[in-house]
Design a protein around this motif. Structure first.
Motif, short mmCIF file in Angstrom:
data_model
loop_
_atom_site.label_atom_id
_atom_site.label_comp_id
_atom_site.label_asym_id
_atom_site.label_seq_id
_atom_site.Cartn_x
_atom_site.Cartn_y
_atom_site.Cartn_z
N ALA A 284 0.83 -1.21 0.00
CA ALA A 284 0.00 0.00 0.00
C ALA A 284 0.86 1.26 0.00
O ALA A 284 0.61 2.21 -0.76
CB ALA A 284 -0.94 0.00 1.21
N LEU A 285 1.88 1.29 0.85
CA LEU A 285 2.76 2.46 0.90
C LEU A 285 3.52 2.62 -0.42
O LEU A 285 3.60 3.73 -0.96
CB LEU A 285 3.76 2.30 2.06
N THR A 290 4.37 5.38 -5.53
CA THR A 290 4.59 5.24 -6.97
C THR A 290 3.55 6.01 -7.76
O THR A 290 3.88 6.70 -8.75
CB THR A 290 4.55 3.75 -7.37
N ALA A 291 2.30 5.92 -7.36
CA ALA A 291 1.25 6.67 -8.04
C ALA A 291 1.48 8.17 -7.95
O ALA A 291 1.30 8.91 -8.93
CB ALA A 291 -0.12 6.31 -7.45
N ASP A 292 1.91 8.65 -6.78
CA ASP A 292 2.24 10.08 -6.63
C ASP A 292 3.31 10.50 -7.62
O ASP A 292 3.24 11.57 -8.24
CB ASP A 292 2.72 10.37 -5.21
N ARG A 300 -2.90 13.09 -15.16
CA ARG A 300 -3.89 12.01 -15.28
C ARG A 300 -4.06 11.27 -13.94
O ARG A 300 -4.02 10.04 -13.87
CB ARG A 300 -3.52 11.02 -16.37
N ALA A 301 -4.27 12.04 -12.88
CA ALA A 301 -4.33 11.45 -11.54
C ALA A 301 -5.41 10.39 -11.41
O ALA A 301 -5.19 9.32 -10.85
CB ALA A 301 -4.56 12.56 -10.50
N ILE A 302 -6.60 10.70 -11.92
CA ILE A 302 -7.72 9.78 -11.74
C ILE A 302 -7.45 8.48 -12.50
O ILE A 302 -7.67 7.38 -11.97
CB ILE A 302 -9.03 10.44 -12.20
N LEU A 303 -6.97 8.59 -13.72
CA LEU A 303 -6.68 7.39 -14.53
C LEU A 303 -5.62 6.52 -13.85
O LEU A 303 -5.77 5.30 -13.76
CB LEU A 303 -6.22 7.80 -15.92
N ILE A 304 -4.56 7.13 -13.36
CA ILE A 304 -3.47 6.37 -12.75
C ILE A 304 -3.94 5.67 -11.48
O ILE A 304 -3.68 4.47 -11.28
CB ILE A 304 -2.27 7.29 -12.46
#
Length: 439
Positions: A284-285, A290-292, A300-304
């Protein structure tokens, strides 16, 4: 082609007034508080795998399901009220009061001899712990930039996952070396030490002047009816239910599954439960961080975040392979792999469903509603598992149902999490908030 955007939410929060080091220290204290809370809500699962505890209260499989579920009845009931409390009065004082209540109630289980008393104490713990998630997410929403929220939530989630990870082996060790009564007393009293850094280090997040004026009693900037008319809100409720059905099965029935169906000793059970929950915490961490980084680089925050959430649900579906495994080694591998894989969903789902798509003014209230859905999974997962176990004599049926909910959760992420369906704060509501804060 549209240029990638780094915007991650409908409205950007104000920069935190806290010094950076204090912001991260407070986040660490919140994570530790969550760890203690999840420890206190799940230590009973280890006790329920012990013959002495079951004999003391004369428990059947169905009874065990109801006891595991009792916590979540009051937990669900108090979610929305606690969301309103932290939205209006801040995080520090309500959290401290509730924390003391649940630690004392948890310790009192060790002194209880009647089944009705055990259930009442679990209800008290559930009501008091209802403050944890709305308070924590309101604080993160108010103090972290959206592009670092995945990391912040990932750190906070370390507490929620390491709570049961440490809880199972520590509770098992205390039961083996002492007894189940002393396990509850020792862990409950020890938890109260957390109040020392909370009281002396954490700053009150509600401005004093705003608290005194009474303006904090203003109604929510979005009516509840409008919040519940949003398809996105209902989508987040379904997703939270499906995600938490699996995690609450693991918190409540995994110790018994490993002991009764896979033949592990109590100490071995604690060890493998630790690996499973430590796995989801670390993943989770890592996934949140990684997403950040990907969002900072590509937008493309929502897509990622949706991609991470769906991938986590897909990995968790391997729980069915564990249920059908013929060897203990294979079953334990998939037991760890499926729960760890769900960690891809954990932080990114929470950021997406609570911090990215929800206006900050109603974070506490919306998180309260979402936690009702989560708590509903906590109510139903233990009861349904106990009933299916009683009827079938095997954990295959309960774990197949988990697989079905994981598929439903992934599908809902793909179809319903659309930013245009998010609730909106009206200009009039924003004006009211600004006036309240300036008086």
């Amino acid at each position: 082609m549209n240029k990638p955007s780094t915007k991650t939410e409908p409205d950007q929060p104000r920069a935190s007034s806290l010094p950076p080091h204090l912001k991260w220290i407070t986040l660490g204290i919140l994570a530790l508080g969550a760890l203690i809370g999840f420890f206190d809500r799940t230590n009973i699962s280890s006790a329920l795998a012990v013959d002495a505890f079951k004999a003391h209260f004369a428990l059947s499989d169905v009874d065990r399901g109801w006891i595991n579920s009792a916590f979540f009845w009051s937990y669900a009931l108090f979610q929305v009220p606690m969301g309103y409390v932290v939205d209006r009065y801040g995080v520090k004082r309500p959290y401290a009061i509730c924390f003391a209540i649940w630690c004392i109630a948890s310790a009192s289980i060790g002194l209880m001899s009647a089944l009705w008393g055990l259930i009442v104490l679990r209800l008290i713990i559930g009501a008091a712990e209802a403050v944890v998630v709305p308070a924590s997410y309101r604080w993160i929403r108010s103090n972290f930039d959206p592009n670092e929220s995945g990391t912040a939530v990932g750190i906070y989630m370390l507490g929620t996952k390491f709570g049961p990870a440490f809880g199972a082996p520590i509770a098992a060790w205390l039961i083996v070396t002492m007894n189940w009564q002393l396990m509850f007393i020792v862990t409950g009293i020890a938890g109260l030490l957390w109040l020392i850094p909370w009281i002396f280090i954490v700053k009150n997040d509600m401005p004093e002047q705003f608290s005194r004026t009474g303006n904090n009693k203003k109604k929510s900037p979005i009516p509840v009816k409008s919040i519940l008319s949003s398809p996105l809100i209902w989508g987040t409720l379904v997703i939270n239910f499906c995600y938490n059905y699996f995690t609450f099965f693991c918190m409540t029935w995994m110790p018994s599954y490993l002991v009764e169906q896979r033949g592990l000793t109590l100490k071995e059970m604690g060890l493998y439960t630790f690996f499973s929950f430590a796995g989801i915490a670390i993943v989770a961490l890592t996934a949140g961080w990684t997403a950040d980084r990907l969002i900072a680089k590509f937008g493309r925050a929502i897509l990622i975040r949706k991609a991470f959430v769906v991938a986590g649900f897909a990995c968790a579906c391997t729980v069915l392979l564990g249920a059908r495994a013929e060897t203990v080694e294979e079953a334990l591998f998939w037991n760890i792999a499926s729960l760890s894989g769900l960690g891809l969903t954990t932080a990114n789902n929470l950021v997406l469903c609570t911090l990215t798509l929800i206006p900050k003014e109603i974070t506490g209230v919306v998180k309260g509603f979402q936690n009702v859905a989560s708590a509903s999974a906590g109510i139903l997962a233990p009861i349904i598992t106990g009933w299916l176990l009683h009827k079938s004599g095997s954990y295959l049926a309960p774990m197949t149902l988990i697989f079905v909910f994981l598929i439903i959760g992934a599908t809902t992420v793909l179809l319903v999490l659309r930013p245009e369906w998010a609730p909106k704060v009206t200009p009039e509501a924003n004006t009211d908030i600004d006036e309240a804060k300036s008086t």
